[in-house]
Motif scaffolding. Structure first.
Motif, PDB file in Angstrom:
ATOM      1  N   GLN A 688       0.845  -1.176   0.000  1.00 56.87           N
ATOM      2  CA  GLN A 688       0.000   0.000   0.000  1.00 56.87           C
ATOM      3  C   GLN A 688       0.890   1.238   0.000  1.00 56.87           C
ATOM      4  OE1 GLN A 688      -3.166  -0.257  -0.370  1.00 56.87           O
ATOM      5  NE2 GLN A 688      -3.146  -2.472  -0.193  1.00 56.87           N
ATOM      6  N   ALA A 689       0.341   2.300  -0.531  1.00 56.72           N
ATOM      7  CA  ALA A 689       1.067   3.559  -0.497  1.00 56.72           C
ATOM      8  C   ALA A 689       1.085   4.134   0.901  1.00 56.72           C
ATOM      9  CB  ALA A 689       0.436   4.559  -1.465  1.00 56.72           C
ATOM     10  N   SER A 690       0.120   3.762   1.723  1.00 59.58           N
ATOM     11  CA  SER A 690       0.067   4.214   3.103  1.00 59.58           C
ATOM     12  C   SER A 690      -0.342   3.047   3.970  1.00 59.58           C
ATOM     13  CB  SER A 690      -0.939   5.373   3.250  1.00 59.58           C
ATOM     14  OG  SER A 690      -1.115   5.695   4.606  1.00 59.58           O
ATOM     15  N   SER A 691       0.223   2.998   5.204  1.00 51.93           N
ATOM     16  CA  SER A 691      -0.102   1.902   6.103  1.00 51.93           C
ATOM     17  C   SER A 691      -1.372   2.154   6.898  1.00 51.93           C
ATOM     18  CB  SER A 691       1.055   1.670   7.084  1.00 51.93           C
ATOM     19  OG  SER A 691       2.202   1.273   6.379  1.00 51.93           O
ATOM     20  N   ALA A 692      -1.882   3.373   6.886  1.00 53.31           N
ATOM     21  CA  ALA A 692      -3.117   3.649   7.620  1.00 53.31           C
ATOM     22  C   ALA A 692      -4.280   2.932   6.963  1.00 53.31           C
ATOM     23  CB  ALA A 692      -3.377   5.151   7.648  1.00 53.31           C
ATOM     24  N   ARG A 693      -5.189   2.373   7.797  1.00 56.77           N
ATOM     25  CA  ARG A 693      -6.297   1.598   7.261  1.00 56.77           C
ATOM     26  C   ARG A 693      -7.563   1.930   8.028  1.00 56.77           C
ATOM     27  NH1 ARG A 693      -3.590  -2.673   4.595  1.00 56.77           N
ATOM     28  NH2 ARG A 693      -5.486  -3.880   4.331  1.00 56.77           N
ATOM     29  N   VAL A 694      -8.684   1.702   7.414  1.00 63.13           N
ATOM     30  CA  VAL A 694      -9.990   1.893   8.032  1.00 63.13           C
ATOM     31  C   VAL A 694     -10.640   0.533   8.146  1.00 63.13           C
ATOM     32  CG1 VAL A 694     -12.212   3.035   7.863  1.00 63.13           C
ATOM     33  CG2 VAL A 694     -10.178   4.176   7.002  1.00 63.13           C
ATOM     34  N   ALA A 695     -11.006   0.126   9.360  1.00 62.01           N
ATOM     35  CA  ALA A 695     -11.601  -1.187   9.585  1.00 62.01           C
ATOM     36  C   ALA A 695     -13.073  -1.032   9.909  1.00 62.01           C
ATOM     37  CB  ALA A 695     -10.888  -1.897  10.729  1.00 62.01           C
ATOM     38  N   PHE A 696     -13.939  -1.697   9.171  1.00 57.62           N
ATOM     39  CA  PHE A 696     -15.376  -1.704   9.407  1.00 57.62           C
ATOM     40  C   PHE A 696     -15.708  -2.996  10.153  1.00 57.62           C
ATOM     41  CE2 PHE A 696     -14.525   0.826   5.733  1.00 57.62           C
ATOM     42  CZ  PHE A 696     -15.376   1.888   5.822  1.00 57.62           C
ATOM     43  N   THR A 697     -16.229  -2.856  11.348  1.00 54.87           N
ATOM     44  CA  THR A 697     -16.464  -4.040  12.169  1.00 54.87           C
ATOM     45  C   THR A 697     -17.929  -4.362  12.369  1.00 54.87           C
ATOM     46  OG1 THR A 697     -16.315  -2.670  14.134  1.00 54.87           O
ATOM     47  CG2 THR A 697     -14.295  -3.750  13.394  1.00 54.87           C
ATOM     48  N   ASN A 698     -18.825  -3.380  12.262  1.00 53.93           N
ATOM     49  CA  ASN A 698     -20.232  -3.667  12.577  1.00 53.93           C
ATOM     50  C   ASN A 698     -21.183  -3.087  11.541  1.00 53.93           C
ATOM     51  OD1 ASN A 698     -19.824  -1.020  13.178  1.00 53.93           O
ATOM     52  ND2 ASN A 698     -20.949  -1.021  15.101  1.00 53.93           N
ATOM     53  N   LEU A 699     -20.719  -3.041  10.282  1.00 55.20           N
ATOM     54  CA  LEU A 699     -21.640  -2.616   9.225  1.00 55.20           C
ATOM     55  C   LEU A 699     -22.742  -3.652   9.038  1.00 55.20           C
ATOM     56  CD1 LEU A 699     -19.476  -1.091   6.377  1.00 55.20           C
ATOM     57  CD2 LEU A 699     -21.180   0.049   7.752  1.00 55.20           C
ATOM     58  N   SER A 700     -23.910  -3.202   8.657  1.00 57.90           N
ATOM     59  CA  SER A 700     -25.031  -4.114   8.392  1.00 57.90           C
ATOM     60  C   SER A 700     -25.014  -4.490   6.919  1.00 57.90           C
ATOM     61  CB  SER A 700     -26.363  -3.435   8.740  1.00 57.90           C
ATOM     62  OG  SER A 700     -26.393  -3.108  10.115  1.00 57.90           O
ATOM     63  N   PHE A 701     -24.919  -5.761   6.657  1.00 61.94           N
ATOM     64  CA  PHE A 701     -24.895  -6.253   5.287  1.00 61.94           C
ATOM     65  C   PHE A 701     -26.163  -7.059   5.030  1.00 61.94           C
ATOM     66  CE2 PHE A 701     -20.728  -4.900   4.321  1.00 61.94           C
ATOM     67  CZ  PHE A 701     -19.992  -5.008   5.500  1.00 61.94           C
ATOM     68  N   GLU A 702     -26.737  -6.830   3.896  1.00 62.34           N
ATOM     69  CA  GLU A 702     -27.966  -7.517   3.529  1.00 62.34           C
ATOM     70  C   GLU A 702     -27.648  -8.924   3.050  1.00 62.34           C
ATOM     71  OE1 GLU A 702     -31.971  -6.518   0.940  1.00 62.34           O
ATOM     72  OE2 GLU A 702     -30.059  -5.670   0.368  1.00 62.34           O
ATOM     73  N   ARG A 703     -28.335  -9.883   3.646  1.00 62.14           N
ATOM     74  CA  ARG A 703     -28.133 -11.273   3.255  1.00 62.14           C
ATOM     75  C   ARG A 703     -29.246 -11.713   2.321  1.00 62.14           C
ATOM     76  NH1 ARG A 703     -25.591 -14.933   8.057  1.00 62.14           N
ATOM     77  NH2 ARG A 703     -24.039 -13.447   8.794  1.00 62.14           N
ATOM     78  N   LYS A 704     -28.864 -12.259   1.187  1.00 60.30           N
ATOM     79  CA  LYS A 704     -29.832 -12.742   0.201  1.00 60.30           C
ATOM     80  C   LYS A 704     -29.521 -14.198  -0.108  1.00 60.30           C
ATOM     81  CE  LYS A 704     -30.598  -8.288  -2.088  1.00 60.30           C
ATOM     82  NZ  LYS A 704     -30.557  -7.554  -3.371  1.00 60.30           N
ATOM     83  N   PRO A 705     -30.043 -15.113   0.681  1.00 59.72           N
ATOM     84  CA  PRO A 705     -29.775 -16.532   0.400  1.00 59.72           C
ATOM     85  C   PRO A 705     -30.395 -16.965  -0.918  1.00 59.72           C
ATOM     86  CG  PRO A 705     -31.441 -16.301   2.104  1.00 59.72           C
ATOM     87  CD  PRO A 705     -30.916 -14.920   1.850  1.00 59.72           C
ATOM     88  N   LYS A 706     -29.735 -17.869  -1.596  1.00 60.55           N
ATOM     89  CA  LYS A 706     -30.217 -18.354  -2.883  1.00 60.55           C
ATOM     90  C   LYS A 706     -31.144 -19.553  -2.688  1.00 60.55           C
ATOM     91  CE  LYS A 706     -26.513 -16.748  -5.867  1.00 60.55           C
ATOM     92  NZ  LYS A 706     -25.553 -17.082  -6.925  1.00 60.55           N
ATOM     93  N   TRP A 707     -32.278 -19.497  -3.397  1.00 58.68           N
ATOM     94  CA  TRP A 707     -33.273 -20.564  -3.324  1.00 58.68           C
ATOM     95  C   TRP A 707     -33.094 -21.514  -4.499  1.00 58.68           C
ATOM     96  CZ3 TRP A 707     -36.762 -21.143   0.684  1.00 58.68           C
ATOM     97  CH2 TRP A 707     -36.808 -20.088   1.599  1.00 58.68           C
ATOM     98  N   HIS A 708     -33.258 -22.786  -4.206  1.00 59.02           N
ATOM     99  CA  HIS A 708     -33.108 -23.829  -5.219  1.00 59.02           C
ATOM    100  C   HIS A 708     -34.383 -24.666  -5.251  1.00 59.02           C
ATOM    101  CE1 HIS A 708     -28.939 -22.713  -4.569  1.00 59.02           C
ATOM    102  NE2 HIS A 708     -29.099 -23.005  -3.284  1.00 59.02           N
ATOM    103  N   THR A 709     -34.634 -25.245  -6.389  1.00 61.19           N
ATOM    104  CA  THR A 709     -35.858 -26.026  -6.571  1.00 61.19           C
ATOM    105  C   THR A 709     -35.660 -27.443  -6.044  1.00 61.19           C
ATOM    106  OG1 THR A 709     -36.417 -24.732  -8.537  1.00 61.19           O
ATOM    107  CG2 THR A 709     -37.522 -26.854  -8.259  1.00 61.19           C
ATOM    108  N   LEU A 710     -36.476 -27.816  -5.085  1.00 62.18           N
ATOM    109  CA  LEU A 710     -36.480 -29.186  -4.584  1.00 62.18           C
ATOM    110  C   LEU A 710     -37.510 -30.038  -5.313  1.00 62.18           C
ATOM    111  CD1 LEU A 710     -35.426 -31.209  -2.455  1.00 62.18           C
ATOM    112  CD2 LEU A 710     -37.285 -30.436  -0.960  1.00 62.18           C
ATOM    113  N   LEU A 711     -38.692 -29.447  -5.575  1.00 62.44           N
ATOM    114  CA  LEU A 711     -39.765 -30.168  -6.266  1.00 62.44           C
ATOM    115  C   LEU A 711     -40.497 -29.186  -7.159  1.00 62.44           C
ATOM    116  CD1 LEU A 711     -41.187 -32.934  -6.491  1.00 62.44           C
ATOM    117  CD2 LEU A 711     -42.774 -32.139  -4.740  1.00 62.44           C
ATOM    118  N   ASP A 712     -40.555 -29.505  -8.450  1.00 61.33           N
ATOM    119  CA  ASP A 712     -41.227 -28.632  -9.401  1.00 61.33           C
ATOM    120  C   ASP A 712     -42.729 -28.927  -9.405  1.00 61.33           C
ATOM    121  OD1 ASP A 712     -40.563 -26.647 -11.709  1.00 61.33           O
ATOM    122  OD2 ASP A 712     -42.014 -28.053 -12.555  1.00 61.33           O
TER     123      ASP A 712
END
Length: 967
Positions: A688-712
Motif C-alpha cells: 500500500q502507499a500508506s499503512s493507515a487503514r480503516v476497519a469496518f467491524t459492525n456494518l449491516s450487510f444484507e443477506r440474500k440466500p439463494k433458493w433452489h428447486t427441490l420439487l417442481d
C-alpha cells in the motif's frame, strides 16, 4: 554468527548483515550474502527485509558478491523474479566471471526469469510442435502417444513435446483457450527480444567450461530457449564431457538420452562416441545402449550391429541380454534389417539352448529368454512373412528346457496357429507333443499350453476338428486334477467357456448362454482384448541438470519452470518504500529501519471449478448486525496494529529492531530475548502507499440466500417446494444443518397430508440429532411435522434439520402429497457445514499465525458483481459491501473485520481485506477465511481467497466452493 541457530540472536545478525551488505570489502559483502540463507530459516517473517538486501547485493560490482547473491536469492525469494528486471542485463554480462558453482544457480534463475517474462521462443524445440497441434483435437492423442513408444523402446520419430511440457512448464495446458485458439502462446523470437538474445549469447562461452555442471546448465538454456537450428551447438561440449569422470558421464548421458529421444538427428552423426568401453560401469553401458538404439539410422546400423556382436559376448550376461533387446528395438525402428536380426537371433537361441543343456552359467537363461522375446517382438510386426521362424522355434522346443523360453514359444504357436501355410499343417502334431509333455512341465508352461489349446480349437480346420477336440479334452482333464490350483482354475474356466469346442461325447453340460460364452472367448483368446501398455514412469523427462533426471522421479524440491509470460511488471511486483513503519521508542531513523512493503500472491492453481449452479430467487433479505455498541469505523496505523498483535501473541521483538547498538545490547533487552519464544512465520500484507487503514467491524450487510428447486410443480400436481440453506445454529446438536423449505400450492385444488421423509427409512434421526445404526454414510434428517392442508395459492414454511455426512452426497427425499410420493434430491453446500465463530481481530491474527504451512491454502479468482451497482463516489466502499454481502449470503461465517486502505486514488481497490471466522460442524475446529483484492474498483477485480484450518481436506473443498461463489 549466522550459524548460531538461536532466535534470540537472529535480530542482531540481521542488523549486522544489513550493514555488511554495504561494506567496502567485497569479501565481507560476499559473506553477508551467504548469511542470508541461514537467516531466512530463522526469520521467515523478515522476508521483505531480506529481499531488499538481495536487491542491494545484485547491484554489486564484484562478481563474487553477485554469485553469492544468486545463492541467497534462490533460498530467500526464488519466486520474486520481478526483482531481476533491473539487473538482468548486467547479470548476464557478469555471468562468465562468476565462480563455477554460482554460475549454475544464476543460469537457472535467469532462465526462469526469461520464461516468466517473455515466454518460450517461437522457433524453439519445445514450441515448434506445440504451435502446430495446439487447439486441435489431436492434442490428447499426442500427449499419450509417446507413452507407448517409450515403454516399448521404439524411437521411430520424435518424442512429443507435450510430454516434456508437462514436466518442464507450469500449467502447460493453459496455452489454448476453450475455443482452441493459441493466442496466449508465446511469439517471442531471438531477433526481436534482447533479453533472450543476450542470455543465449552470454551462456554460449560457458558451453566450453571446465565444469561439467556449468556445461549442462548452459546446454539446458539452449535446449529450452534456442531456435531449433542453433541447438546443435550443444552437441560438441556435451560429447566432450563424456570423457570426464564416470559419475559426470552418467549424469550427462541421462540428459543426452532425453535430447536424443526428442531430436534423434542431433546425435545421429556421432554414434561412435556412444560405443561402450570395457571399463564402463553397467549403468553407463545401459544408457549408451539405449542412446545407440535411439539414434540408429540406415547408414549407421551396420556399424552398430558389429558393436552389438561384441557386446553379446560380454561376460556380464545381464548387459548381453540388454543388447539383444536393443537389437529388437532397432529392427522395429528400421524394418529393412528385420530379417538380418531374426537370423542372428535364431542362431543365438540354438547356441544358448545347447549351452544351457550341457553347462549352466549365471545369467545364461536370461540371454535365452531375451532372445526369444526379441524374436517375438519382430515377428509381431509381420507374422505371415515370418512363419518359418515360428516353425523353427517350435521344432526346437524339445531342446529348450528353460520354462520361460518354452512358454514364449508356446504363446507364439497358439497366437499364430492359423496364419500362413506351414503353421496350420504342424498344429496337430505340436498339440499332441504339448499334451504328452504337459505333466512334466512347470506351472507357467502348463498355463500357456491351456491358452494355446483354446486358441487352436477356435481356429482349427474342419478336417482336424474331431482329432483336436480329443487332444484338448485330454489336456483339460489332466489340468483338472493338477496339484496347482491356478492350473485347475484355468482348466475349469476353459471347460465352461468353450463347451462347444472342447466337449466330445463325454459331457452332457450345455450352457444356456452359449453365444455369450463364445463371444467372450473370442475377446479373450482371439486378440480382441488389447493388452495394457507398460508404464513409462521411469523415463527421464525432467528438466536437464536436475536431480529428478538422475533418480527417475520428482525429487523433493523439484521446481518446474514458471508459466510463460506469467510475470507482469507492475506496481504490485516492483518494491516501493513504505512509510509509517512502527519503531521502538528511542530508535533513530537510520536505513536499517526502512522497510519495503510488497504483496506476493500465494502459489495457486488456476483450474476451472464448477459453478455453484444456484438460481437467484427473490426473497426477503434479513439484516445482520452485531457489535452495536462499538464504533462504526476504526482508523489506525496498520503496522503498529500488527506489531502489537504479534507482540501480544508471540512476545517477539524481531520486528522492533533498532540500529542503536547501545539499546540492543542493554541488559533489559538481552534478558527479554533470553525469555522469548521462537518466532512464528507471518504472512506479508499487501503493498500500500500508506499503512493507515480503516476497519469496518459492525456494518449491516444484507443477506440474500439463494433458493433452489427441490420439487417442481409440474411433477407434483401443483406443489412447488424451494429450499435455501439457513445460517441458524441449533444448540442441541452441532452436526445439524438447517434448511428452510418454502412450499406453495400453485394448483386450483386443496393439497392434503403434505410431509417430507428420507428415502432411507433406517437413516432417520431422532429429535436429538443422533443417527440410527447403519446410517453413517448417507445424509439423515430429523422427522418434521406434517402439513394437513394447503389451500390454492397458499404458502407454508418448514425447517428441515439435516445431518450431511459428506459434502458430495445428496439427500434423497420423498415428498408425500395427496397420498402420492414424489422423489426429490437436496444437494449439500459445504459453505454451510460451518457455523459462525465470533472473535476479534487480535484473536483472528493469533489463530492465523498458528495455522500456517500445511494448514494454509490459497487460490485466485475474479469478481465482477460490484459492477452492476457501481456509482461514481465511494467505489471502494461499494466493492467492500458487495464482497461481504456475497460471502455472508452464501456461507455461514462470522465477519471479523473489513479493512479498507487509505489511498490517494479513490478508484484503487488494491488492499481491501475481509476476514471471516467459522467453526467446522463435524470437528469443531476453527476455519479462517481471508479475502484480498487487487486492481481498480471500476473493473473486474482479482481476489485471493485463503483458508486456514487444521482439517486440510475440508479446507480445500471449502476454498473451491468460495472461489466458485465469487466467480
Amino acid at each position: 554468527m549466522a550459524g548460531i541457530r538461536l532466535h534470540v540472536v537472529a535480530p542482531l545478525v540481521l542488523v549486522a548483515v544489513k550493514k555488511c551488505s554495504r561494506d567496502p570489502s567485497a569479501y565481507v559483502r560476499k559473506c553477508a550474502a551467504y548469511a542470508l540463507c541461514k537467516l531466512y530459516d530463522l526469520l521467515p517473517d523478515q522476508a521483505m527485509a531480506l529481499e531488499e538486501i538481495v536487491d542491494t547485493l545484485f547491484n554489486d560490482s564484484s562478481p563474487g558478491v553477485v554469485g553469492a547473491a544468486a545463492v541467497a536469492f534462490k533460498s530467500v525469494c526464488p519466486n520474486c523474479l520481478a526483482l531481476l528486471s533491473k539487473h538482468f542485463r548486467r547479470l548476464c554480462e557478469t555471468l562468465p566471471d562468476i565462480e563455477e558453482w554460482a554460475q549454475i544457480i544464476l543460469i537457472e534463475i535467469l532462465l526462469r526469469y526469461v520464461v516468466a517474462r517473455h515466454g518460450l521462443v517461437k522457433d524453439s524445440l519445445l514450441s515448434t510442435e506445440i504451435q502446430g497441434i495446439i487447439g486441435s483435437d489431436s492434442i490428447t492423442s499426442m500427449a499419450t502417444q509417446p507413452t507407448d513408444s517409450i515403454a516399448n523402446g521404439v524411437s521411430a520419430g520424435t518424442m512429443s513435446n507435450i510430454m516434456l511440457f508437462r514436466h518442464y512448464i507450469e500449467e502447460y495446458s493453459g496455452f489454448a483457450d476453450k475455443e482452441g485458439n493459441s493466442s496466449r502462446f508465446s511469439s517471442v523470437t531471438t531477433n526481436s527480444n534482447d533479453d533472450v538474445a543476450i542470455l543465449l549469447k552470454c551462456t554460449s562461452p560457458l558451453l566450453w567450461s571446465r565444469n561439467s555442471g556449468v556445461i549442462l546448465a548452459a546446454a539446458s538454456v539452449h535446449w529450452i530457449m534456442a531456435p531449433v537450428g542453433d541447438v546443435k551447438r550443444v552437441v560438441g561440449p556435451i560429447l566432450f564431457t563424456l570423457r570426464s569422470s564416470p559419475d559426470a558421464a552418467y549424469v550427462m548421458l541421462g540428459n543426452v538420452l532425453v535430447f536424443a529421444k526428442t531430436m534423434p538427428s542431433l546425435f545421429a552423426p556421432f554414434y561412435e562416441d556412444f560405443f561402450i568401453n570395457a571399463s564402463d560401469p553397467y549403468q553407463t553401458k545401459a544408457l549408451k545402449l539405449e542412446i545407440l538404439t535411439t539414434i540408429a539410422t540406415e547408414p549407421s546400423i551396420p556399424a552398430i550391429f558389429e558393436e552389438f556382436q561384441d557386446y553379446i559376448k560380454d561376460p556380464d550376461r545381464k548387459f548381453a541380454a540388454d543388447t539383444i533387446a536393443a537389437i529388437a528395438l532397432c529392427a522395429q525402428k528400421l524394418p529393412s534389417v528385420a530379417t538380418t536380426c531374426l537370423e542372428g537371433l535364431l542362431a543365438l537361441v540354438f547356441y544358448e539352448s545347447s549351452i544351457s543343456n550341457s553347462v549352466h552359467f549365471d545369467g545364461e537363461d536370461a540371454v535365452l529368454v531375451q532372445a526369444i522375446l526379441s524374436i517375438k517382438a519382430i515377428v509381431k510386426m509381420d507374422p505371415v512373412s515370418h512363419e518359418k521362424v515360428i516353425v523353427r522355434l517350435v521344432r526346437s522346443m524339445d531342446k529348450i528346457k528353460e520354462p520361460a523360453a518354452r512358454s514364449l514359444i508356446i504363446w507364439m504357436f497358439g497366437e499364430y496357429n492359423f496364419m500362413g501355410d506351414l503353421i496350420p499343417k504342424i498344429v496337430p502334431a505340436v498339440l499332441k507333443y504339448l499334451a504328452w509333455s504337459f505333466t512334466a512341465d512347470v506351472v507357467e508352461t502348463k498355463l500357456q499350453i491351456l491358452n494355446a489349446s483354446a486358441k487352436v480349437v477356435m481356429h482349427c480346420p474342419e478336417e482336424h476338428t474331431e482329432e483336436l477336440k480329443r487332444v484338448i479334452a485330454y489336456v483339460i482333464e489332466l489340468a483338472t486334477y493338477d496339484l496347482n490350483y491356478d492350473v485347475r482354475d484355468r482348466a475349469r474356466l476353459l471347460s465352461r467357456l468353450l463347451p462347444c469346442y472342447t466337449t466330445h461325447q463325454r459331457s452332457s453340460y450345455q450352457p444356456q448362454n452359449g453365444d455369450i460364452c463364445k463371444e467372450l472367448a473370442d475377446h479373450i483368446f482371439d486378440g480382441k482384448l488389447q493388452p495394457t501398455s507398460p508404464s513409462a514412469s521411469n523415463y527421464r523427462i525432467y528438466l536437464p541438470g536436475s536431480l529428478s533426471q538422475v533418480v527417475l522421479h520428482a525429487a523433493p524440491g523439484y521446481e518446474l519452470l514458471p508459466k510463460p509470460q506469467s510475470m507482469e511488471l507492475s506496481h504490485n511486483n516492483i518494491m516501493e518504500p513504505t512509510r509509517g513503519i512502527a519503531k521502538p521508542s528511542g530508535s533513530n531513523n537510520s536505513d536499517a529501519e526502512s522497510g519495503y512493503s510488497t504483496y506476493e500472491s500465494s502459489s495457486v492453481y488456476d483450474s476451472e471449478s464448477e459453478g455453484d449452479g444456484l438460481s437467484d430467487g427473490d426473497t426477503n433479505g434479513s439484516l445482520h448486525q452485531d457489535n452495536r455498541d462499538t464504533p462504526l469505523v476504526h482508523i489506525y496505523d496498520a503496522s503498529i496494529q500488527e506489531g502489537q498483535t504479534r507482540q501480544n501473541v508471540d512476545e517477539n521483538l524481531a520486528d522492533l529492531i533498532s540500529t542503536d547498538l547501545s539499546e540492543l545490547m542493554s541488559k533489559s533487552a538481552l534478558e527479554s530475548w533470553l525469555d522469548e519464544a521462537p518466532a512464528e512465520p507471518l504472512v506479508q500484507s499487501s503493498s500500500q502507499a500508506s499503512s493507515a487503514r480503516v476497519a469496518f467491524t459492525n456494518l449491516s450487510f444484507e443477506r440474500k440466500p439463494k433458493w433452489h428447486t427441490l420439487l417442481d410443480s409440474s411433477d407434483s400436481n401443483g406443489l412447488s417446494v424451494l429450499y435455501a440453506f439457513s445460517s441458524e445454529v441449533l444448540p442441541r446438536s452441532h452436526f445439524l444443518v438447517c434448511v428452510d423449505l418454502y412450499l406453495e400450492n400453485v394448483s386450483a385444488k386443496h393439497l392434503t397430508d403434505i410431509t417430507i421423509k428420507s428415502e432411507e427409512a433406517s437413516s432417520s434421526m431422532d429429535s436429538t440429532g443422533q443417527t440410527s445404526e447403519g446410517s453413517m454414510s448417507v445424509p439423515t434428517i430429523v422427522p418434521v411435522e406434517e402439513i394437513h392442508s394447503l389451500a390454492p395459492q397458499q404458502t407454508a414454511k418448514m425447517v428441515l434439520e439435516v445431518h450431511f455426512h459428506h459434502h458430495l452426497l445428496p439427500l434423497k427425499l420423498s415428498v408425500l402429497c395427496n397420498g402420492k410420493t414424489h422423489p426429490a434430491k437436496l444437494h449439500p453446500d459445504i459453505a454451510y457445514f460451518v457455523r459462525p465463530l465470533p472473535m476479534d481481530l487480535n484473536a483472528f491474527l493469533c489463530k492465523e499465525n498458528q495455522l500456517r504451512g500445511m494448514f494454509e491454502y490459497a487460490r485466485r479468482c475474479t469478481f465482477k458483481d460490484h459492477l452492476e451497482k457501481l456509482e461514481h463516489n465511494d467505489k471502494n466502499l461499494q466493492v467492500a459491501q458487495s464482497v461481504a454481502s456475497k460471502m455472508l449470503s452464501n456461507a455461514n461465517v462470522h465477519l471479523v473485520s473489513m479493512d479498507m486502505p487509505v489511498t490517494f486514488n479513490v478508484d484503487d481497490a488494491s488492499g481491501l481485506c475481509w476476514r471471516f471466522s467459522s467453526e467446522i460442524l463435524s470437528t469443531s475446529k476453527p476455519c479462517l477465511l481471508t479475502i484480498l483484492v487487487e486492481r481498480h474498483a471500476s473493473g473486474q477485480l482479482d481476489l485471493t481467497a485463503k483458508v486456514n484450518s487444521e482439517d486440510t481436506v475440508f479446507a480445500l473443498n471449502l476454498l473451491n466452493r468460495i472461489v466458485a461463489l465469487m466467480e
